[in-house]
Design an enzyme around this catalytic site. Structure first.
Site, PDB file in Angstrom:
ATOM      1  CD  GLN A 149     -41.681 -32.084 -19.255  1.00 17.77           C
ATOM      2  OE1 GLN A 149     -42.551 -31.493 -18.829  1.00 17.77           O
ATOM      3  NE2 GLN A 149     -41.955 -33.472 -19.446  1.00 17.77           N
ATOM      4  CD  GLU A 151     -43.766 -33.707 -22.333  1.00 17.57           C
ATOM      5  OE1 GLU A 151     -43.388 -34.654 -21.672  1.00 17.57           O
ATOM      6  OE2 GLU A 151     -44.711 -32.883 -22.027  1.00 17.57           O
ATOM      7  CG  ASP A 177     -44.736 -38.007 -22.073  1.00 15.83           C
ATOM      8  OD1 ASP A 177     -45.640 -39.132 -22.390  1.00 15.83           O
ATOM      9  OD2 ASP A 177     -44.567 -37.268 -21.024  1.00 15.83           O
TER      10      ASP A 177
END
Ligand SMILES: O=C(O)C(=O)C[C@H](O)[C@@H](O)CO
Length: 257
Positions: A149, A151, A177
């Protein structure tokens, strides 16, 4: 007994778009209902939902024999937590907050036995059907899907390095985020964010990896699919309960004090 094949990983390798659903209600019963709707994948969230290891085991058991591929998001990129999830039989992982190549490599290594990584070897575990899958240790890595991920601004700056990490199957954009990190806290729908996400999807595809995203608004989900995202979560169960209970309640008179 044969090792469970990872249909979700194979589908991504063939670039077949995978439509997913996010569950953070922490219920095996709800996970089963979602799986019966035949989403391609379901995200069991340990990062931002009240799920401990036993909770995600029960959700895994509820969806295991269905069309829907279970993906678990551990609370952190932590080899100890990943080891426990692997032993339960999870094969697909969404690793939060991966900032650079080193952290992506850490995630991949946690999912591989030596010499490729540092996954601990258990005797009897659910992943090998309690020892009945005789060649589990040899075949496990081929069925593991590691999605990392991205972010933050820092992760975006390192996007190509992260995507190029051997063993990383896909890169997932976390809109909330990411928005917070680039100065749009609480505004992941801002046009600047849309542009940033478009660009990230383009860069992930150019790096030869598949892109994923959470897009609980259908028009956004269609846009990201059209722009080349390959695994898109199109809903979050808690949001759906909030929305539908509010709509139902609004059809009746307000309570008087
Ligand atoms: O940054 C994001 O967006 C995510 O990682 C998803 C969130 O954790 C959350 O909205 C899921 O319910």
């Amino acid at each position: 007994m044969e090792i469970r094949r990872n249909r979700f990983k194979r589908a991504l390798e063939k670039r077949i778009p995978q439509i997913g659903m996010w569950t953070n209600l922490g219920s095996d019963f709800i996970a089963e209902i979602i799986a019966d709707a035949e989403f391609d994948w379901i995200l069991l969230d340990m990062e931002h939902a009240p799920n401990e290891i036993g909770d995600v085991l029960r959700q895994l058991q509820a969806v295991d024999c269905r069309h829907t591929a279970p993906i678990v998001r551990p609370p952190w990129n932590d080899p100890v937590i990943l080891k426990r999830l692997l032993d339960l039989g999870f094969q697909s992982f969404l690793i939060p907050f991966v900032q650079n190549h080193h952290e992506a490599e850490l995630a991949v290594k946690a999912t591989r036995y030596p010499p490729l990584g540092n996954r601990g070897v258990a005797g009897s575990m659910r992943a090998s059907r309690f020892g009945r899958v005789k060649n589990y240790t040899q075949e496990a890595a081929d069925e593991i899907c590691v999605l990392v991920q991205v972010e933050t601004r820092e992760a975006l700056d390192n996007l190509e390095d992260i995507a190029a990490t051997e063993g990383v199957d896909g890169v997932f954009i976390g809109p909330s985020d990411l928005a917070a990190s680039v100065g749009y806290l609480g505004r992941p729908d801002h046009p600047d964010m849309k542009a940033l996400i478009s660009e990230a999807i383009r860069r992930i595809n150019s790096a030869g990896k598949v892109a994923g995203i959470l897009a609980p608004i259908p028009s956004d989900a269609h846009r990201w699919l059209d722009e080349g995202a390959m695994f898109v979560s199109v809903g979050v169960d808690a949001n759906m309960v909030v929305r539908s209970t509010a709509e139902l309640r609004a059809q009746f008179p307000a309570s008087s004090a």
